[in-house]
Design a protein around this motif. Structure first.
Motif, PDB file in Angstrom:
ATOM      1  N   ARG A 324      53.451  78.639  32.410  1.00 48.76           N
ATOM      2  CA  ARG A 324      54.498  78.673  30.923  1.00 48.76           C
ATOM      3  C   ARG A 324      55.304  80.039  31.082  1.00 48.76           C
ATOM      4  O   ARG A 324      54.411  81.212  31.453  1.00 48.76           O
ATOM      5  CB  ARG A 324      53.469  78.924  29.692  1.00 48.76           C
ATOM      6  CG  ARG A 324      54.291  79.008  28.464  1.00 48.76           C
ATOM      7  CD  ARG A 324      53.181  78.868  27.387  1.00 48.76           C
ATOM      8  NE  ARG A 324      53.985  79.011  26.160  1.00 48.76           N
ATOM      9  CZ  ARG A 324      53.156  79.547  24.963  1.00 48.76           C
ATOM     10  NH1 ARG A 324      51.920  79.593  24.822  1.00 48.76           N
ATOM     11  NH2 ARG A 324      54.104  79.719  23.831  1.00 48.76           N
ATOM     12  N   HIS A 326      56.369  83.250  29.371  1.00 50.77           N
ATOM     13  CA  HIS A 326      56.283  83.937  27.816  1.00 50.77           C
ATOM     14  C   HIS A 326      55.761  85.589  28.336  1.00 50.77           C
ATOM     15  O   HIS A 326      54.708  85.820  28.915  1.00 50.77           O
ATOM     16  CB  HIS A 326      55.403  83.560  27.307  1.00 50.77           C
ATOM     17  CG  HIS A 326      54.772  84.414  26.015  1.00 50.77           C
ATOM     18  ND1 HIS A 326      53.474  84.655  25.868  1.00 50.77           N
ATOM     19  CD2 HIS A 326      55.415  85.058  24.996  1.00 50.77           C
ATOM     20  CE1 HIS A 326      53.537  85.223  24.568  1.00 50.77           C
ATOM     21  NE2 HIS A 326      54.592  85.722  24.251  1.00 50.77           N
ATOM     22  N   PRO A 327      57.234  86.510  28.059  1.00 50.44           N
ATOM     23  CA  PRO A 327      58.257  86.392  27.704  1.00 50.44           C
ATOM     24  C   PRO A 327      58.891  85.944  28.865  1.00 50.44           C
ATOM     25  O   PRO A 327      58.579  85.499  29.879  1.00 50.44           O
ATOM     26  CB  PRO A 327      58.442  87.787  27.080  1.00 50.44           C
ATOM     27  CG  PRO A 327      57.761  88.446  27.749  1.00 50.44           C
ATOM     28  CD  PRO A 327      56.488  87.991  28.154  1.00 50.44           C
ATOM     29  N   THR A 328      60.540  85.971  28.488  1.00 50.22           N
ATOM     30  CA  THR A 328      61.539  85.492  29.422  1.00 50.22           C
ATOM     31  C   THR A 328      61.119  86.393  30.911  1.00 50.22           C
ATOM     32  O   THR A 328      60.805  87.625  31.005  1.00 50.22           O
ATOM     33  CB  THR A 328      62.842  86.157  29.164  1.00 50.22           C
ATOM     34  OG1 THR A 328      63.722  85.494  30.259  1.00 50.22           O
ATOM     35  CG2 THR A 328      63.216  87.484  28.697  1.00 50.22           C
ATOM     36  N   ALA A 338      49.074  85.175  28.570  1.00 50.39           N
ATOM     37  CA  ALA A 338      50.228  85.677  29.047  1.00 50.39           C
ATOM     38  C   ALA A 338      50.163  87.228  29.135  1.00 50.39           C
ATOM     39  O   ALA A 338      48.908  87.902  28.842  1.00 50.39           O
ATOM     40  CB  ALA A 338      51.424  85.738  27.901  1.00 50.39           C
ATOM     41  N   ASP A 347      55.713  89.950  20.601  1.00 51.56           N
ATOM     42  CA  ASP A 347      55.401  88.882  19.873  1.00 51.56           C
ATOM     43  C   ASP A 347      55.656  89.096  18.330  1.00 51.56           C
ATOM     44  O   ASP A 347      55.203  90.099  17.773  1.00 51.56           O
ATOM     45  CB  ASP A 347      53.941  88.411  20.140  1.00 51.56           C
ATOM     46  CG  ASP A 347      53.797  87.762  21.319  1.00 51.56           C
ATOM     47  OD1 ASP A 347      54.664  87.441  22.160  1.00 51.56           O
ATOM     48  OD2 ASP A 347      52.377  87.482  21.634  1.00 51.56           O
ATOM     49  N   THR A 412      60.580  86.176  23.654  1.00 48.49           N
ATOM     50  CA  THR A 412      59.526  85.690  24.100  1.00 48.49           C
ATOM     51  C   THR A 412      59.434  84.291  24.622  1.00 48.49           C
ATOM     52  O   THR A 412      58.680  83.721  25.073  1.00 48.49           O
ATOM     53  CB  THR A 412      58.387  86.022  22.835  1.00 48.49           C
ATOM     54  OG1 THR A 412      58.685  84.911  22.065  1.00 48.49           O
ATOM     55  CG2 THR A 412      58.049  87.373  22.666  1.00 48.49           C
ATOM     56  N   ILE A 414      59.017  81.992  22.416  1.00 49.41           N
ATOM     57  CA  ILE A 414      58.396  81.142  21.653  1.00 49.41           C
ATOM     58  C   ILE A 414      59.178  80.950  20.275  1.00 49.41           C
ATOM     59  O   ILE A 414      60.173  81.870  19.929  1.00 49.41           O
ATOM     60  CB  ILE A 414      57.125  82.035  21.019  1.00 49.41           C
ATOM     61  CG1 ILE A 414      56.167  82.189  22.368  1.00 49.41           C
ATOM     62  CG2 ILE A 414      56.493  81.245  19.771  1.00 49.41           C
ATOM     63  CD1 ILE A 414      55.328  83.255  22.005  1.00 49.41           C
ATOM     64  N   THR A 463      67.766  79.474  26.764  1.00 50.11           N
ATOM     65  CA  THR A 463      66.657  80.185  27.342  1.00 50.11           C
ATOM     66  C   THR A 463      67.110  80.895  28.717  1.00 50.11           C
ATOM     67  O   THR A 463      66.827  82.127  28.951  1.00 50.11           O
ATOM     68  CB  THR A 463      65.707  79.000  27.988  1.00 50.11           C
ATOM     69  OG1 THR A 463      65.139  78.503  26.716  1.00 50.11           O
ATOM     70  CG2 THR A 463      64.501  79.674  28.742  1.00 50.11           C
TER      71      THR A 463
END
Length: 482
Positions: A324, A326-328, A338, A347, A412, A414, A463
Protein backbone atom coordinates in the motif's frame (compact mmCIF):
# COMPACT_ATOMS: atom_id res chain seq x y z
CA UNK A 1 6.85 24.02 -32.28
CA UNK A 2 6.97 21.70 -29.27
CA UNK A 3 8.56 22.95 -26.08
CA UNK A 4 11.03 20.84 -24.12
CA UNK A 5 8.43 19.70 -21.60
CA UNK A 6 6.07 18.32 -24.25
CA UNK A 7 8.94 16.65 -26.08
CA UNK A 8 10.01 15.00 -22.82
CA UNK A 9 6.44 13.87 -22.15
CA UNK A 10 6.28 12.27 -25.61
CA UNK A 11 9.40 10.21 -24.92
CA UNK A 12 7.61 6.87 -24.49
CA UNK A 13 8.62 3.22 -24.58
CA UNK A 14 6.37 1.59 -27.24
CA UNK A 15 6.58 -1.73 -25.42
CA UNK A 16 4.52 -0.34 -22.53
CA UNK A 17 1.10 1.34 -22.33
CA UNK A 18 0.82 5.11 -22.61
CA UNK A 19 0.51 6.32 -18.99
CA UNK A 20 -2.88 7.67 -17.88
CA UNK A 21 -1.34 11.00 -16.90
CA UNK A 22 -0.02 11.55 -20.44
CA UNK A 23 -3.25 12.88 -21.98
CA UNK A 24 -3.92 15.12 -18.97
CA UNK A 25 -0.50 16.76 -19.14
CA UNK A 26 -0.71 17.18 -22.90
CA UNK A 27 -3.74 19.48 -22.63
CA UNK A 28 -2.81 23.20 -22.94
CA UNK A 29 -5.03 24.13 -19.98
CA UNK A 30 -2.90 21.89 -17.75
CA UNK A 31 0.41 23.54 -18.67
CA UNK A 32 1.15 24.56 -15.06
CA UNK A 33 1.16 20.91 -14.01
CA UNK A 34 3.43 19.92 -16.89
CA UNK A 35 5.79 22.81 -16.20
CA UNK A 36 6.07 21.78 -12.57
CA UNK A 37 6.82 18.07 -13.13
CA UNK A 38 9.30 18.97 -15.88
CA UNK A 39 11.25 21.41 -13.71
CA UNK A 40 10.99 19.66 -10.33
CA UNK A 41 13.79 17.07 -10.07
CA UNK A 42 12.75 15.09 -7.01
CA UNK A 43 8.96 15.00 -6.86
CA UNK A 44 8.91 16.38 -3.32
CA UNK A 45 6.29 18.45 -1.54
CA UNK A 46 6.52 21.19 1.05
CA UNK A 47 4.11 22.90 3.40
CA UNK A 48 5.55 26.38 3.90
CA UNK A 49 4.60 29.09 6.33
CA UNK A 50 3.18 32.35 5.00
CA UNK A 51 4.55 34.84 7.57
CA UNK A 52 8.04 35.98 6.58
CA UNK A 53 10.80 37.03 9.01
CA UNK A 54 9.07 35.32 11.88
CA UNK A 55 10.85 36.08 15.20
CA UNK A 56 12.74 33.09 16.57
CA UNK A 57 11.31 33.62 20.04
CA UNK A 58 7.82 33.34 18.56
CA UNK A 59 8.88 30.18 16.73
CA UNK A 60 10.16 28.59 19.96
CA UNK A 61 7.01 29.65 21.81
CA UNK A 62 4.89 28.01 19.10
CA UNK A 63 7.00 24.85 19.27
CA UNK A 64 6.63 24.78 23.06
CA UNK A 65 2.87 24.98 22.77
CA UNK A 66 2.67 22.49 19.90
CA UNK A 67 4.85 19.93 21.66
CA UNK A 68 2.94 20.31 24.90
CA UNK A 69 -0.35 19.63 23.10
CA UNK A 70 0.88 16.72 20.96
CA UNK A 71 0.50 13.09 21.93
CA UNK A 72 3.86 12.29 20.32
CA UNK A 73 6.51 14.01 18.21
CA UNK A 74 9.06 13.06 15.58
CA UNK A 75 12.67 13.69 16.57
CA UNK A 76 15.60 13.31 14.22
CA UNK A 77 19.32 13.88 14.13
CA UNK A 78 21.19 14.56 10.90
CA UNK A 79 24.72 13.22 10.40
CA UNK A 80 26.03 14.79 7.16
CA UNK A 81 29.18 12.71 6.55
CA UNK A 82 29.57 10.81 3.27
CA UNK A 83 32.46 8.97 1.65
CA UNK A 84 31.49 10.52 -1.68
CA UNK A 85 28.72 12.60 -3.19
CA UNK A 86 26.14 10.80 -5.32
CA UNK A 87 25.69 12.54 -8.65
CA UNK A 88 22.04 13.32 -7.97
CA UNK A 89 22.53 14.55 -4.40
CA UNK A 90 21.54 18.09 -3.43
CA UNK A 91 21.70 17.65 0.34
CA UNK A 92 24.25 19.27 2.67
CA UNK A 93 27.12 16.86 3.23
CA UNK A 94 30.61 16.67 4.67
CA UNK A 95 32.74 14.50 2.37
CA UNK A 96 35.57 12.60 4.03
CA UNK A 97 37.68 9.50 3.89
CA UNK A 98 36.71 7.59 7.05
CA UNK A 99 40.15 5.95 7.09
CA UNK A 100 42.06 9.25 7.02
CA UNK A 101 43.94 10.62 10.01
CA UNK A 102 41.61 13.62 10.26
CA UNK A 103 38.37 11.58 10.19
CA UNK A 104 38.36 10.78 13.91
CA UNK A 105 38.38 14.46 14.81
CA UNK A 106 35.65 15.30 12.29
CA UNK A 107 33.36 12.59 13.64
CA UNK A 108 33.99 13.75 17.20
CA UNK A 109 33.15 17.33 16.22
CA UNK A 110 29.98 16.27 14.44
CA UNK A 111 28.68 14.51 17.53
CA UNK A 112 29.82 17.35 19.80
CA UNK A 113 27.95 19.92 17.71
CA UNK A 114 24.86 17.76 17.39
CA UNK A 115 24.71 17.36 21.16
CA UNK A 116 25.37 21.06 21.67
CA UNK A 117 22.50 21.97 19.36
CA UNK A 118 20.17 19.48 21.07
CA UNK A 119 21.02 20.97 24.49
CA UNK A 120 20.12 24.43 23.19
CA UNK A 121 16.79 23.12 21.92
CA UNK A 122 16.07 21.67 25.36
CA UNK A 123 16.75 25.08 26.90
CA UNK A 124 14.60 26.95 24.38
CA UNK A 125 11.71 24.45 24.42
CA UNK A 126 11.45 22.98 27.94
CA UNK A 127 8.56 20.63 27.09
CA UNK A 128 10.84 18.80 24.65
CA UNK A 129 12.56 16.90 27.46
CA UNK A 130 9.34 15.17 28.53
CA UNK A 131 7.59 14.92 25.16
CA UNK A 132 6.89 11.35 24.11
CA UNK A 133 9.01 10.57 21.07
CA UNK A 134 6.98 8.56 18.58
CA UNK A 135 9.93 7.83 16.34
CA UNK A 136 13.59 8.81 16.41
CA UNK A 137 15.50 8.86 13.14
CA UNK A 138 19.16 9.27 12.38
CA UNK A 139 19.27 10.61 8.82
CA UNK A 140 22.14 11.49 6.52
CA UNK A 141 24.42 11.82 4.79
CA UNK A 142 25.75 8.45 5.75
CA UNK A 143 25.31 8.02 9.51
CA UNK A 144 26.69 4.48 9.26
CA UNK A 145 30.12 6.06 8.81
CA UNK A 146 30.05 7.08 12.48
CA UNK A 147 32.58 5.01 14.44
CA UNK A 148 31.06 2.86 17.16
CA UNK A 149 32.32 5.02 20.10
CA UNK A 150 30.80 8.18 18.59
CA UNK A 151 27.52 6.46 17.77
CA UNK A 152 27.29 5.16 21.33
CA UNK A 153 28.11 8.60 22.73
CA UNK A 154 25.43 10.21 20.57
CA UNK A 155 22.79 7.67 21.55
CA UNK A 156 23.71 7.86 25.23
CA UNK A 157 22.97 11.57 25.12
CA UNK A 158 19.59 11.16 23.40
CA UNK A 159 18.49 8.30 25.65
CA UNK A 160 19.45 10.35 28.71
CA UNK A 161 17.84 13.66 27.72
CA UNK A 162 14.71 12.68 25.79
CA UNK A 163 11.67 10.51 26.46
CA UNK A 164 12.15 7.34 24.42
CA UNK A 165 9.68 5.27 26.47
CA UNK A 166 7.39 4.67 23.47
CA UNK A 167 9.81 5.42 20.64
CA UNK A 168 10.79 3.28 17.70
CA UNK A 169 14.30 3.91 16.38
CA UNK A 170 15.16 4.09 12.69
CA UNK A 171 18.63 4.40 11.14
CA UNK A 172 19.74 5.41 7.66
CA UNK A 173 22.94 4.15 6.07
CA UNK A 174 24.42 2.79 2.88
CA UNK A 175 25.30 -0.75 1.83
CA UNK A 176 29.06 -0.24 1.93
CA UNK A 177 29.01 0.52 5.66
CA UNK A 178 25.90 -1.27 6.97
CA UNK A 179 27.78 -4.52 7.49
CA UNK A 180 26.90 -7.36 9.85
CA UNK A 181 28.94 -5.96 12.75
CA UNK A 182 27.50 -2.46 12.46
CA UNK A 183 23.96 -3.79 12.19
CA UNK A 184 24.57 -5.76 15.38
CA UNK A 185 25.59 -2.54 17.16
CA UNK A 186 22.43 -0.82 15.91
CA UNK A 187 20.30 -3.69 17.16
CA UNK A 188 21.99 -3.52 20.57
CA UNK A 189 21.34 0.23 20.73
CA UNK A 190 17.61 -0.27 20.17
CA UNK A 191 17.23 0.36 16.44
CA UNK A 192 14.55 -1.86 14.94
CA UNK A 193 14.35 -0.20 11.50
CA UNK A 194 16.98 0.52 8.88
CA UNK A 195 16.83 2.24 5.52
CA UNK A 196 19.31 2.74 2.72
CA UNK A 197 19.43 3.78 -0.90
CA UNK A 198 19.67 1.00 -3.43
CA UNK A 199 18.53 3.35 -6.22
CA UNK A 200 18.55 0.42 -8.67
CA UNK A 201 19.43 -3.26 -8.84
CA UNK A 202 21.30 -2.68 -12.10
CA UNK A 203 25.02 -2.19 -11.43
CA UNK A 204 25.54 -0.04 -14.55
CA UNK A 205 22.86 2.43 -13.40
CA UNK A 206 24.18 2.38 -9.83
CA UNK A 207 27.63 3.28 -11.17
CA UNK A 208 26.32 5.97 -13.51
CA UNK A 209 24.74 7.73 -10.54
CA UNK A 210 28.07 7.83 -8.74
CA UNK A 211 27.24 5.22 -6.12
CA UNK A 212 30.11 3.02 -4.93
CA UNK A 213 28.29 -0.18 -4.16
CA UNK A 214 26.76 -3.05 -6.13
CA UNK A 215 23.32 -4.61 -6.23
CA UNK A 216 24.73 -7.72 -4.55
CA UNK A 217 25.99 -5.61 -1.64
CA UNK A 218 22.47 -4.20 -1.22
CA UNK A 219 20.99 -7.67 -1.03
CA UNK A 220 23.71 -8.75 1.39
CA UNK A 221 22.83 -5.83 3.67
CA UNK A 222 19.19 -6.97 3.69
CA UNK A 223 20.24 -10.52 4.59
CA UNK A 224 22.56 -9.32 7.35
CA UNK A 225 19.86 -7.11 8.84
CA UNK A 226 17.48 -10.04 9.02
CA UNK A 227 20.15 -12.21 10.61
CA UNK A 228 20.43 -9.57 13.34
CA UNK A 229 16.67 -9.65 13.88
CA UNK A 230 15.95 -6.44 11.99
CA UNK A 231 13.24 -7.37 9.52
CA UNK A 232 11.93 -3.82 9.02
CA UNK A 233 14.09 -2.81 6.06
CA UNK A 234 13.28 0.07 3.72
CA UNK A 235 15.17 0.63 0.48
CA UNK A 236 15.05 3.68 -1.77
CA UNK A 237 14.57 3.18 -5.49
CA UNK A 238 14.77 6.00 -8.01
CA UNK A 239 13.18 6.05 -11.43
CA UNK A 240 14.38 8.53 -14.04
CA UNK A 241 18.13 7.98 -13.67
CA UNK A 242 20.79 8.21 -16.33
CA UNK A 243 20.64 5.21 -18.65
CA UNK A 244 17.53 3.76 -17.01
CA UNK A 245 14.83 2.07 -19.08
CA UNK A 246 11.30 1.00 -18.21
CA UNK A 247 12.56 -2.60 -18.31
CA UNK A 248 15.17 -1.71 -15.68
CA UNK A 249 12.46 -0.46 -13.31
CA UNK A 250 10.44 -3.61 -13.98
CA UNK A 251 13.47 -5.65 -12.90
CA UNK A 252 13.94 -3.48 -9.78
CA UNK A 253 10.36 -4.09 -8.65
CA UNK A 254 10.67 -7.80 -9.36
CA UNK A 255 13.70 -7.85 -7.04
CA UNK A 256 11.73 -5.99 -4.34
CA UNK A 257 9.02 -8.65 -4.50
CA UNK A 258 11.54 -11.51 -4.55
CA UNK A 259 13.34 -10.07 -1.52
CA UNK A 260 10.01 -9.65 0.29
CA UNK A 261 10.99 -6.21 1.53
CA UNK A 262 8.79 -4.66 4.19
CA UNK A 263 9.10 -1.10 2.85
CA UNK A 264 10.26 0.63 -0.31
CA UNK A 265 10.43 4.27 -1.37
CA UNK A 266 10.05 4.90 -5.11
CA UNK A 267 11.11 8.41 -6.04
CA UNK A 268 10.78 10.17 -9.37
CA UNK A 269 14.02 11.80 -10.45
CA UNK A 270 13.81 14.24 -13.35
CA UNK A 271 17.41 15.39 -13.43
CA UNK A 272 18.13 16.45 -17.01
CA UNK A 273 16.23 19.74 -16.95
CA UNK A 274 17.43 20.40 -13.40
CA UNK A 275 21.06 19.95 -14.38
CA UNK A 276 20.78 22.22 -17.39
CA UNK A 277 19.33 25.15 -15.47
CA UNK A 278 20.07 24.91 -11.75
CA UNK A 279 22.80 24.07 -9.28
CA UNK A 280 22.70 20.92 -7.24
CA UNK A 281 24.26 21.63 -3.87
CA UNK A 282 22.53 24.05 -1.52
CA UNK A 283 21.81 26.31 -4.48
CA UNK A 284 25.45 27.43 -4.74
CA UNK A 285 27.78 24.87 -6.25
CA UNK A 286 27.40 22.75 -9.34
CA UNK A 287 26.61 19.08 -8.92
CA UNK A 288 29.23 16.58 -10.04
CA UNK A 289 27.29 15.79 -13.21
CA UNK A 290 27.19 19.50 -14.06
CA UNK A 291 30.91 19.95 -13.46
CA UNK A 292 31.87 17.04 -15.66
CA UNK A 293 29.22 17.67 -18.30
CA UNK A 294 27.80 14.21 -17.81
CA UNK A 295 24.32 14.84 -19.15
CA UNK A 296 25.09 11.94 -21.48
CA UNK A 297 27.73 9.39 -20.62
CA UNK A 298 28.85 6.46 -22.79
CA UNK A 299 25.72 6.81 -24.89
CA UNK A 300 23.45 6.79 -21.83
CA UNK A 301 20.60 9.30 -21.72
CA UNK A 302 17.95 10.30 -19.22
CA UNK A 303 14.46 8.87 -19.74
CA UNK A 304 11.92 11.58 -20.54
CA UNK A 305 8.79 12.32 -18.54
CA UNK A 306 6.74 9.91 -20.63
CA UNK A 307 8.98 6.99 -19.74
CA UNK A 308 9.14 8.14 -16.11
CA UNK A 309 5.38 7.94 -15.83
CA UNK A 310 5.41 4.54 -17.53
CA UNK A 311 7.87 3.55 -14.78
CA UNK A 312 5.55 4.97 -12.11
CA UNK A 313 2.58 2.99 -13.45
CA UNK A 314 4.71 -0.15 -13.54
CA UNK A 315 5.64 0.35 -9.87
CA UNK A 316 1.96 0.71 -8.97
CA UNK A 317 0.96 -2.34 -11.02
CA UNK A 318 3.56 -4.67 -9.53
CA UNK A 319 3.20 -3.54 -5.92
CA UNK A 320 -0.58 -3.17 -5.88
CA UNK A 321 -1.40 -6.67 -4.63
CA UNK A 322 1.06 -6.79 -1.73
CA UNK A 323 1.83 -3.18 -0.86
CA UNK A 324 0.00 0.00 0.00
CA UNK A 325 1.25 3.50 -0.78
CA UNK A 326 1.11 5.80 2.24
CA UNK A 327 2.16 8.55 1.95
CA UNK A 328 2.98 9.24 -1.69
CA UNK A 329 6.14 7.40 -2.84
CA UNK A 330 6.29 5.33 0.38
CA UNK A 331 5.11 1.73 -0.02
CA UNK A 332 4.65 -0.76 2.79
CA UNK A 333 3.55 -4.39 2.79
CA UNK A 334 -0.15 -4.78 3.54
CA UNK A 335 0.48 -6.59 6.82
CA UNK A 336 3.02 -4.00 7.98
CA UNK A 337 2.56 -0.54 9.40
CA UNK A 338 3.29 2.46 7.22
CA UNK A 339 6.36 4.65 7.84
CA UNK A 340 5.66 5.85 11.37
CA UNK A 341 7.56 9.13 11.20
CA UNK A 342 5.75 10.16 8.02
CA UNK A 343 2.38 9.36 9.59
CA UNK A 344 3.21 11.37 12.70
CA UNK A 345 3.72 14.53 10.67
CA UNK A 346 1.25 14.13 7.77
CA UNK A 347 -1.77 12.03 8.84
CA UNK A 348 -4.76 14.33 9.36
CA UNK A 349 -5.54 13.01 12.84
CA UNK A 350 -1.93 13.64 13.95
CA UNK A 351 0.31 16.18 12.15
CA UNK A 352 2.44 16.43 15.26
CA UNK A 353 5.57 18.59 15.63
CA UNK A 354 8.98 17.43 14.51
CA UNK A 355 12.34 18.60 15.76
CA UNK A 356 15.43 18.23 13.60
CA UNK A 357 18.93 18.44 15.07
CA UNK A 358 21.76 18.94 12.61
CA UNK A 359 22.94 20.55 9.41
CA UNK A 360 20.02 21.56 7.15
CA UNK A 361 17.37 20.19 9.50
CA UNK A 362 13.76 21.34 9.25
CA UNK A 363 11.64 21.70 12.40
CA UNK A 364 7.98 22.58 12.51
CA UNK A 365 4.64 22.57 14.24
CA UNK A 366 1.24 23.68 12.97
CA UNK A 367 1.98 27.34 13.81
CA UNK A 368 5.56 27.82 12.62
CA UNK A 369 8.56 26.28 10.88
CA UNK A 370 12.32 26.82 10.79
CA UNK A 371 15.14 25.56 8.59
CA UNK A 372 18.73 25.09 9.71
CA UNK A 373 21.83 26.42 8.00
CA UNK A 374 23.14 24.10 5.27
CA UNK A 375 26.82 25.15 5.29
CA UNK A 376 28.92 23.30 7.82
CA UNK A 377 31.37 26.10 8.73
CA UNK A 378 28.55 28.55 9.32
CA UNK A 379 26.60 25.90 11.23
CA UNK A 380 29.54 25.43 13.62
CA UNK A 381 30.09 29.18 13.91
CA UNK A 382 26.52 29.75 15.08
CA UNK A 383 26.81 27.04 17.73
CA UNK A 384 30.19 28.33 18.87
CA UNK A 385 28.54 31.73 19.36
CA UNK A 386 25.77 30.18 21.45
CA UNK A 387 23.12 30.52 18.74
CA UNK A 388 20.91 27.82 17.30
CA UNK A 389 21.93 27.42 13.64
CA UNK A 390 18.57 28.45 12.19
CA UNK A 391 18.76 30.11 8.78
CA UNK A 392 15.16 31.23 8.45
CA UNK A 393 11.81 30.84 10.15
CA UNK A 394 8.22 31.37 9.08
CA UNK A 395 4.98 31.73 10.95
CA UNK A 396 1.80 30.08 9.73
CA UNK A 397 -1.41 32.10 9.83
CA UNK A 398 -4.68 30.46 10.99
CA UNK A 399 -6.02 30.17 7.42
CA UNK A 400 -2.74 28.75 6.13
CA UNK A 401 -2.73 26.17 8.96
CA UNK A 402 -5.96 24.81 7.54
CA UNK A 403 -4.54 24.77 4.01
CA UNK A 404 -1.33 23.05 5.14
CA UNK A 405 -3.28 20.49 7.14
CA UNK A 406 -5.37 19.66 4.09
CA UNK A 407 -2.34 19.46 1.78
CA UNK A 408 -0.46 17.20 4.20
CA UNK A 409 -3.50 14.96 4.45
CA UNK A 410 -3.79 14.83 0.66
CA UNK A 411 -0.13 13.72 0.41
CA UNK A 412 -0.90 10.61 2.47
CA UNK A 413 -3.20 9.36 -0.35
CA UNK A 414 -5.76 8.53 2.32
CA UNK A 415 -9.16 10.10 1.50
CA UNK A 416 -9.46 13.41 3.36
CA UNK A 417 -12.48 13.26 5.66
CA UNK A 418 -14.11 16.56 6.59
CA UNK A 419 -15.31 15.13 9.90
CA UNK A 420 -11.67 14.47 10.92
CA UNK A 421 -10.65 17.91 9.67
CA UNK A 422 -13.41 19.62 11.66
CA UNK A 423 -12.24 17.96 14.87
CA UNK A 424 -8.84 19.54 14.31
CA UNK A 425 -10.29 22.99 13.64
CA UNK A 426 -13.05 23.54 16.21
CA UNK A 427 -15.87 22.20 14.07
CA UNK A 428 -14.91 24.14 10.92
CA UNK A 429 -15.35 22.37 7.58
CA UNK A 430 -12.49 22.53 5.10
CA UNK A 431 -15.07 23.83 2.61
CA UNK A 432 -15.33 26.95 4.74
CA UNK A 433 -11.73 27.77 3.89
CA UNK A 434 -11.91 29.83 0.70
CA UNK A 435 -8.58 28.60 -0.72
CA UNK A 436 -9.39 24.93 -0.11
CA UNK A 437 -12.95 25.24 -1.42
CA UNK A 438 -11.99 27.10 -4.60
CA UNK A 439 -9.06 24.79 -5.31
CA UNK A 440 -11.17 21.66 -4.82
CA UNK A 441 -13.71 22.98 -7.30
CA UNK A 442 -10.92 23.37 -9.84
CA UNK A 443 -9.41 19.96 -9.10
CA UNK A 444 -12.83 18.31 -9.30
CA UNK A 445 -13.44 19.92 -12.69
CA UNK A 446 -10.10 18.56 -13.89
CA UNK A 447 -11.04 15.12 -12.53
CA UNK A 448 -8.07 15.01 -10.17
CA UNK A 449 -10.28 14.49 -7.10
CA UNK A 450 -13.71 13.09 -6.31
CA UNK A 451 -15.78 14.60 -3.47
CA UNK A 452 -18.54 12.51 -1.92
CA UNK A 453 -20.24 13.12 1.42
CA UNK A 454 -17.46 15.34 2.72
CA UNK A 455 -14.63 12.99 1.71
CA UNK A 456 -12.03 14.01 -0.87
CA UNK A 457 -10.37 11.16 -2.79
CA UNK A 458 -7.63 11.53 -5.37
CA UNK A 459 -8.30 9.94 -8.75
CA UNK A 460 -5.56 7.76 -10.29
CA UNK A 461 -4.21 10.75 -12.24
CA UNK A 462 -4.52 12.91 -9.12
CA UNK A 463 -2.53 10.33 -7.15
CA UNK A 464 0.28 10.42 -9.73
CA UNK A 465 0.32 14.23 -9.73
CA UNK A 466 -0.22 14.79 -6.02
CA UNK A 467 3.12 16.61 -5.56
CA UNK A 468 2.25 18.97 -8.43
CA UNK A 469 -1.19 19.54 -6.94
CA UNK A 470 0.25 20.36 -3.52
CA UNK A 471 2.97 22.64 -4.84
CA UNK A 472 1.09 24.54 -7.58
CA UNK A 473 -2.49 24.74 -6.31
CA UNK A 474 -4.00 26.00 -3.03
CA UNK A 475 -2.77 29.57 -3.54
CA UNK A 476 -4.48 32.93 -3.23
CA UNK A 477 -3.55 33.63 -6.85
CA UNK A 478 -5.61 30.65 -8.00
CA UNK A 479 -8.35 30.96 -5.43
CA UNK A 480 -8.73 34.74 -5.42
CA UNK A 481 -9.15 36.90 -2.35
CA UNK A 482 -12.09 36.40 -0.06
Amino acid sequence: MENDAIASLKDLDPAYPVPAVYHFLLQPENQEFLDYVHKDPFGCHVFPGDIENYPLESFFSDMEQGIREAKQIHLWAYIPTCRYRCHFCQFPTVILNPESASAEGIFRDLVDYNIKEARMWLEKVPSLAKAEIGEFNIFGGTPSLLPEPELRRLMDFYYTHFNFSAATLRFEGEPGTLNREYLGILKELGFSKISFGTQSFNDAIIASSGRQHTADECEETIRCAREQGIDWVSVDLIYGMLGQTVDDVKYDIERILALDLSHVVCTKLHMEEFMKTRTGVSGERESLWQKKGLIRTNGMTFPGLGKQYQMRELVEKYLKGNYREHPTMYFHQNHREAEKWKGLITDLDKQYPEVAIGLGGSSKCTRAEAINITHYKQYKQYLDEGRLPIEKSHGISPGQREVNAFKMALSTLIPVDDSVFSKRFSGKSFLKNHIIKTTLEKLQEKKLVVIEQGVVTLTPVGTTLVEAIINTQFTLTDAGQE
